[in-house]
Write a protein that holds these residues in place. Structure first.
Motif, PDB file in Angstrom:
ATOM      1  N   GLY A   1      -3.516  -1.404   3.484  1.00 32.04           N
ATOM      2  CA  GLY A   1      -4.481  -0.560   2.797  1.00 32.04           C
ATOM      3  C   GLY A   1      -3.785   0.154   1.659  1.00 32.04           C
ATOM      4  O   GLY A   1      -2.712   0.726   1.846  1.00 32.04           O
ATOM      5  N   HIS A   2      -4.349   0.094   0.475  1.00 32.76           N
ATOM      6  CA  HIS A   2      -3.696   0.694  -0.682  1.00 32.76           C
ATOM      7  C   HIS A   2      -3.787   2.216  -0.610  1.00 32.76           C
ATOM      8  O   HIS A   2      -4.462   2.781   0.263  1.00 32.76           O
ATOM      9  N   VAL A   3      -3.092   2.875  -1.543  1.00 31.44           N
ATOM     10  CA  VAL A   3      -3.137   4.333  -1.609  1.00 31.44           C
ATOM     11  C   VAL A   3      -3.976   4.826  -2.784  1.00 31.44           C
ATOM     12  O   VAL A   3      -4.313   6.014  -2.842  1.00 31.44           O
ATOM     13  N   TYR A   4      -4.323   3.936  -3.698  1.00 28.34           N
ATOM     14  CA  TYR A   4      -5.044   4.333  -4.905  1.00 28.34           C
ATOM     15  C   TYR A   4      -6.460   3.757  -4.890  1.00 28.34           C
ATOM     16  O   TYR A   4      -6.636   2.546  -5.048  1.00 28.34           O
ATOM     17  N   PRO A   5      -7.488   4.587  -4.742  1.00 27.27           N
ATOM     18  CA  PRO A   5      -8.862   4.074  -4.880  1.00 27.27           C
ATOM     19  C   PRO A   5      -9.097   3.425  -6.237  1.00 27.27           C
ATOM     20  O   PRO A   5      -9.976   2.575  -6.385  1.00 27.27           O
ATOM     21  N   GLU A   6      -8.301   3.816  -7.240  1.00 31.07           N
ATOM     22  CA  GLU A   6      -8.453   3.282  -8.596  1.00 31.07           C
ATOM     23  C   GLU A   6      -8.178   1.779  -8.674  1.00 31.07           C
ATOM     24  O   GLU A   6      -8.501   1.143  -9.689  1.00 31.07           O
ATOM     25  N   MET A   7      -7.593   1.184  -7.626  1.00 38.31           N
ATOM     26  CA  MET A   7      -7.337  -0.252  -7.652  1.00 38.31           C
ATOM     27  C   MET A   7      -8.615  -1.058  -7.823  1.00 38.31           C
ATOM     28  O   MET A   7      -8.599  -2.159  -8.377  1.00 38.31           O
TER      29      MET A   7
ATOM     30  N   THR B   1       2.300 -10.888   1.699  1.00 39.58           N
ATOM     31  CA  THR B   1       2.428  -9.430   1.725  1.00 39.58           C
ATOM     32  C   THR B   1       2.614  -8.819   0.347  1.00 39.58           C
ATOM     33  O   THR B   1       2.474  -7.610   0.189  1.00 39.58           O
ATOM     34  N   MET B   2       2.943  -9.614  -0.663  1.00 36.39           N
ATOM     35  CA  MET B   2       3.231  -9.073  -1.998  1.00 36.39           C
ATOM     36  C   MET B   2       2.088  -8.259  -2.605  1.00 36.39           C
ATOM     37  O   MET B   2       2.316  -7.211  -3.200  1.00 36.39           O
ATOM     38  N   PRO B   3       0.811  -8.694  -2.511  1.00 38.27           N
ATOM     39  CA  PRO B   3      -0.248  -7.938  -3.195  1.00 38.27           C
ATOM     40  C   PRO B   3      -0.650  -6.662  -2.480  1.00 38.27           C
ATOM     41  O   PRO B   3      -1.389  -5.851  -3.044  1.00 38.27           O
ATOM     42  N   GLN B   4      -0.212  -6.457  -1.236  1.00 36.53           N
ATOM     43  CA  GLN B   4      -0.792  -5.427  -0.384  1.00 36.53           C
ATOM     44  C   GLN B   4       0.208  -4.328  -0.067  1.00 36.53           C
ATOM     45  O   GLN B   4       1.413  -4.488  -0.222  1.00 36.53           O
ATOM     46  N   VAL B   5      -0.316  -3.193   0.396  1.00 35.39           N
ATOM     47  CA  VAL B   5       0.511  -2.082   0.845  1.00 35.39           C
ATOM     48  C   VAL B   5       0.527  -2.097   2.374  1.00 35.39           C
ATOM     49  O   VAL B   5      -0.512  -1.940   3.018  1.00 35.39           O
TER      50      VAL B   5
END
Length: 575
Positions: free
Chosen positions: A404-410, A378-382
């Motif tokens: 799912g992340h919050v930043y498309p910039e990832m 779970t560490m790498p993910q939101v």
């Protein structure tokens, strides 16, 4: 969803390394490698798209939706699905209706769903929606719907003819700044379901913080909001929080807001997201947990006299085991070790782990995430939506996490973390350990948010539905090898009709399982109202014990497996 301060994040990572060696979850052995099948496209649910501003995500509200609710709204025995939609940013800035609609899908009973939104009159009013919960608030035997939104909440009263009537203003639950997680329980034991609504932030649509906002530059060292050196939208830190609300059901279709008198108003103005009622101390009264983003979590102990005591820090669930605030979002409650006490699982931001709290009794909890094997994956993910459920019917509660992340910039940065992330399925291996099922969820990485379990085809195996940002929902059919089960519907009489707060214990041999009837969990969502018990190879339940709200008991013995059972509280007529 906000980031911790950079200094706190560094201390957190150092603390992780110093306190323990991260345990890597091993793939499940001896189990079906892919216990779920993707039925999204053939189900008809792809007619709905969760719209939440443009795909670039310049503002915080564009990243936070959306929840979903499972309910049998027409009483035909098949579980239906309600999705909450977001909004359009240009309309939001002008405080104008978005033109978007929420969506109600009727289960056809053949693996497909039909859009009944217009006929049922539950499309919403064009405000920016975030979550929902379902409960029979007037005890008429039909599930109603609450929708948490920005500015104006909605309460849909089920008329019983396939239609709903919007009643929020008349009922007194419309007011909101930015409502998020909602959950129902009869907290005062008067036989009527009450409503808790978490508040997130006070946001001015005409003055939204975005990339390079000088107003928020001080919190990241100047130059606006950044993540890993890249300009991103600003999280909630620096913005005023919005208080929480508790609505006491008056029994006449109206509610009274009593949060301050009850002691759950959120005087600190933390950033509330997930909310769940659960009887953590096994005293027969529902307690309340609120997952707060980037601020300490709340745990409210129910005194039984209409008031609560906040015990988050004293109980050990306000922060992580390292003593740090986390970006708490989704929440699950369940007795994963069959010790008779429900624990907590809370999802968090990337570069941090989702937290499993073991309940050691008397409202004392311990962070056992690493011991359980739940840190590394779970560490790498939101993490967002999450729940305990027995997907393989072996009698142990497994774990699902929507990511799912919050930043498309990832997607511009090196490394493992991406904007679209895979969801996670963990099998309960017993003795406090979970095993990652690496190929268990046959769906492409997505920007997932709300998620729920439910037996949509009534085959005795729990399926999964997920709401995805800027996309259609995901529906996963359970294909696990068949084991025995019991699915129980509770009907209260002296208690509230939904039997919210009831606890059911099932014994097979010397093993006991326990589940509670609740509404409101995961992330801004409400899952299958039926209680599902996996029985493994047992062909019957030796005992079923129901403790109803108020304390009365029902005991059944030698109940055959593989049936959908309705248990009614006695006497048959309500007072």
């Amino acid at each position: 969803m906000a980031r911790l301060h950079i200094a706190s994040r560094i201390r957190h990572l150092i603390g992780l390394a110093a306190c323990f060696l991260v345990s890597i979850p091993q793939p499940v052995s001896g189990q079906l490698s892919r216990p779920f099948e993707n039925g999204s496209q053939s189900s008809g649910l792809d007619k709905f798209t969760l719209v939440s501003g443009p795909t670039e995500k310049q503002y915080i509200m564009e990243a936070m939706g959306g929840g979903l609710c499972l309910l049998d709204y027409d009483g035909d025995g098949w579980l239906d699905i309600y999705f909450v939609n977001g909004g359009r940013t240009d309309n939001f800035k002008k405080r104008a209706p978005s033109g978007l609609s929420n969506a109600l899908f009727r289960n056809q009973g053949d693996g497909t769903f039909r859009d009944m939104t217009e006929a049922a009159r539950v499309g919403g009013n064009g405000t920016w929606g975030f979550g929902c919960s379902a409960a029979d608030y007037d005890n008429d035997g039909r599930p109603d719907l609450f929708v948490a939104s920005y500015d104006r909440n909605l309460l849909y009263h089920n008329l019983g003819n396939g239609r709903f009537e919007e009643m929020a203003a008349r009922a007194g639950v419309q007011a909101a700044h930015w409502s998020t997680g909602s959950a129902w329980a009869d907290y005062n034991g008067d036989g009527w379901p009450d409503l808790f609504v978490a508040g997130y932030i006070q946001l001015d649509p005409a003055n939204l913080p975005q990339h390079g906002s000088a107003k928020y530059g001080s919190m990241v060292g100047g130059g606006g909001c950044r993540y890993r050196g890249v300009p991103v939208m600003c999280g909630p830190r620096g913005l005023p929080g919005s208080g929480d609300a508790l609505y006491r059901n008056n029994g006449d279709g109206t509610f009274t807001e009593v949060s301050r008198a009850a002691g759950v108003s959120d005087a600190q103005r933390y950033y509330g997201l997930g909310a769940i009622w659960c009887d953590f101390d096994d005293d027969g009264r529902p307690d309340l947990f609120v997952a707060n983003d980037s601020t300490p979590n709340y745990l409210y102990r129910n005194h039984g006299d209409g008031t609560f005591e906040e015990r988050g820090f004293l109980s050990g669930v306000a922060v992580s085991g390292q003593g740090l605030e986390q970006a708490s979002m989704g929440v699950a409650c369940g007795d994963v070790s069959r010790r008779g006490l429900p624990g907590l699982y809370v999802t968090n931001f990337s570069d941090d782990y989702n937290t499993l709290y073991r309940n050691d009794g008397k409202l004392n909890f311990l962070d056992v995430t690493n011991q359980a094997g739940l840190v590394a994956a779970t560490m790498p993910q939101v993490g967002w939506g999450t729940f305990f459920f027995d997907y393989d019917n072996d009698g142990l509660l497994d774990l699902f996490v929507a990511d799912g992340h919050v930043y498309p910039e990832m997607d511009q940065l090196p490394g493992r973390t991406r904007y679209r992330e895979p969801n996670l399925l963990f099998r309960n291996a017993g003795r406090g350990r979970f095993e990652l099922v690496p190929d268990g969820l046959p769906a492409a990485p997505a920007i997932s948010r709300g998620a729920c379990y439910g037996d949509f085809n009534n085959d005795g195996a729990l399926d999964i539905v997920i709401s995805n940002l800027d996309g259609a929902p995901t529906l996963l059919w359970n294909q696990s090898p068949k084991r025995n089960f019991l699915t129980i519907t509770l009907v209260g009489n002296r208690s509230n009709r939904d039997a919210l707060g009831a606890r059911v214990r099932v014994r097979t041999g010397s093993d006991w399982q326990a589940l509670e009837r609740r509404s409101g969990e995961s992330y801004l969502s409400s899952c299958d109202p039926r209680l599902h018990f996996g029985l493994g190879s047992a062909t019957k339940a030796d005992e079923i014990e129901v403790r109803w709200p108020g304390g009365s008991m029902t005991l059944l013995k030698n109940v055959s497996a593989n049936q959908f059972l309705t248990i009614r509280e006695m006497p048959e007529s309500r007072k």
